[in-house]
Design a protein around this motif. Sequence first.
Motif, short mmCIF file in Angstrom:
data_model
loop_
_atom_site.label_atom_id
_atom_site.label_comp_id
_atom_site.label_asym_id
_atom_site.label_seq_id
_atom_site.Cartn_x
_atom_site.Cartn_y
_atom_site.Cartn_z
N ASN A 140 -2.09 -3.87 -3.90
CA ASN A 140 -3.49 -3.74 -4.26
C ASN A 140 -4.41 -4.39 -3.22
N GLY A 141 -4.10 -4.16 -1.97
CA GLY A 141 -4.97 -4.62 -0.89
C GLY A 141 -4.61 -5.95 -0.28
N GLU A 142 -3.67 -6.67 -0.90
CA GLU A 142 -3.33 -7.99 -0.38
C GLU A 142 -1.88 -8.04 0.08
N GLU A 143 -1.64 -8.78 1.15
CA GLU A 143 -0.29 -8.94 1.63
C GLU A 143 0.54 -9.69 0.60
N ARG A 144 1.73 -9.14 0.29
CA ARG A 144 2.55 -9.75 -0.75
C ARG A 144 3.82 -10.37 -0.20
N ALA A 145 4.43 -9.68 0.77
CA ALA A 145 5.69 -10.18 1.31
C ALA A 145 5.80 -9.75 2.77
N SER A 179 5.45 1.80 -4.61
CA SER A 179 5.91 1.60 -5.97
C SER A 179 4.72 1.25 -6.84
N VAL A 180 4.95 1.34 -8.14
CA VAL A 180 3.86 1.08 -9.08
C VAL A 180 3.46 -0.40 -9.06
N ALA A 181 4.48 -1.26 -9.10
CA ALA A 181 4.22 -2.67 -9.35
C ALA A 181 4.38 -3.50 -8.08
N ASP A 210 0.42 4.38 -7.47
CA ASP A 210 1.19 3.24 -6.95
C ASP A 210 0.26 2.24 -6.27
N LEU A 211 0.49 0.97 -6.55
CA LEU A 211 -0.36 -0.07 -5.98
C LEU A 211 0.29 -0.80 -4.82
N SER A 212 1.62 -0.72 -4.75
CA SER A 212 2.35 -1.41 -3.68
C SER A 212 2.71 -0.45 -2.56
N VAL A 213 2.56 -0.92 -1.34
CA VAL A 213 2.98 -0.17 -0.17
C VAL A 213 3.90 -1.05 0.67
N TYR A 214 4.97 -0.47 1.15
CA TYR A 214 5.95 -1.18 1.96
C TYR A 214 6.08 -0.45 3.29
N TRP A 215 6.37 -1.21 4.34
CA TRP A 215 6.71 -0.60 5.63
C TRP A 215 8.10 -1.05 6.03
N TYR A 216 8.89 -0.07 6.50
CA TYR A 216 10.24 -0.31 6.97
C TYR A 216 10.40 0.30 8.35
#
Lengths: 115, 112
Positions: free
Chosen positions: A51-56, A94-96, A29-35
């Motif tokens: 993949n190392g960059e902030e996305r959202a 997640s993967v994507a 998985d390349l995406s990491v989320y925090w809740y």
Amino acid sequence: DSGVTQTPKHLITATGQRVTLRCSPRSGDLSVYWYQQSLDQGLQFLIQYYNGEERAKGNILERFSAQQFPDLHSELNLSSLELGDSALYFCASSVARGEAGNTIYFGEGSWLTVV
Amino acid sequence: EDQVTQSPEALRLQEGESSSLNCSYTVSGLRGLFWYRQDPGKGPEFLFTLYSAGEEKEKERLKATLTKKESFLHITAPKPEDSATYLCAVQADAILNNDMRFGAGTRLTVKP
């Protein structure tokens, strides 16, 4: 077992202190989320990395920050802690990147108690 | 405004008493609707993803369905081990950055 690993499982700290929560995503998985989940608020999205960059970015306080490292593990840093920061903090992966119905899988969470 | 609303907030069933949980959503451009099960103090466990109206998915005693405005999680002949909070979440064009927006959950208790 979702394959997402979070440490520590529990921690108790005093107001004004700083803590770091760690997350290892599922293999591949390349995406990491925090809740954040507190009793009166339900699951609140904080931030996502891909993949190392902030996305959202969601409802993340300025006192909180996160990063994702080259090995894809992530850390959530919580500083100047207040009583109201006491909550369960979940990492998910997640993967994507997060498009079109991309399923995310949650870890078991880190219980933070601020006293 | 509420974008994902789950009802009822809590549901108590006798073992074997079938019922349904509801998740209604008001977002447009739905990309996916997700159901999770969460036990107290644990992380949400993925159950189903539904992508388009008319779609149905089943797993053991659970069946999820989707219309253009809502999703149902049907529980057939529940057992005490089905007791948990069931969370619904949506991803949609209308939600910034494709954030997954969660409902407040339905707390299900199944008594033996």
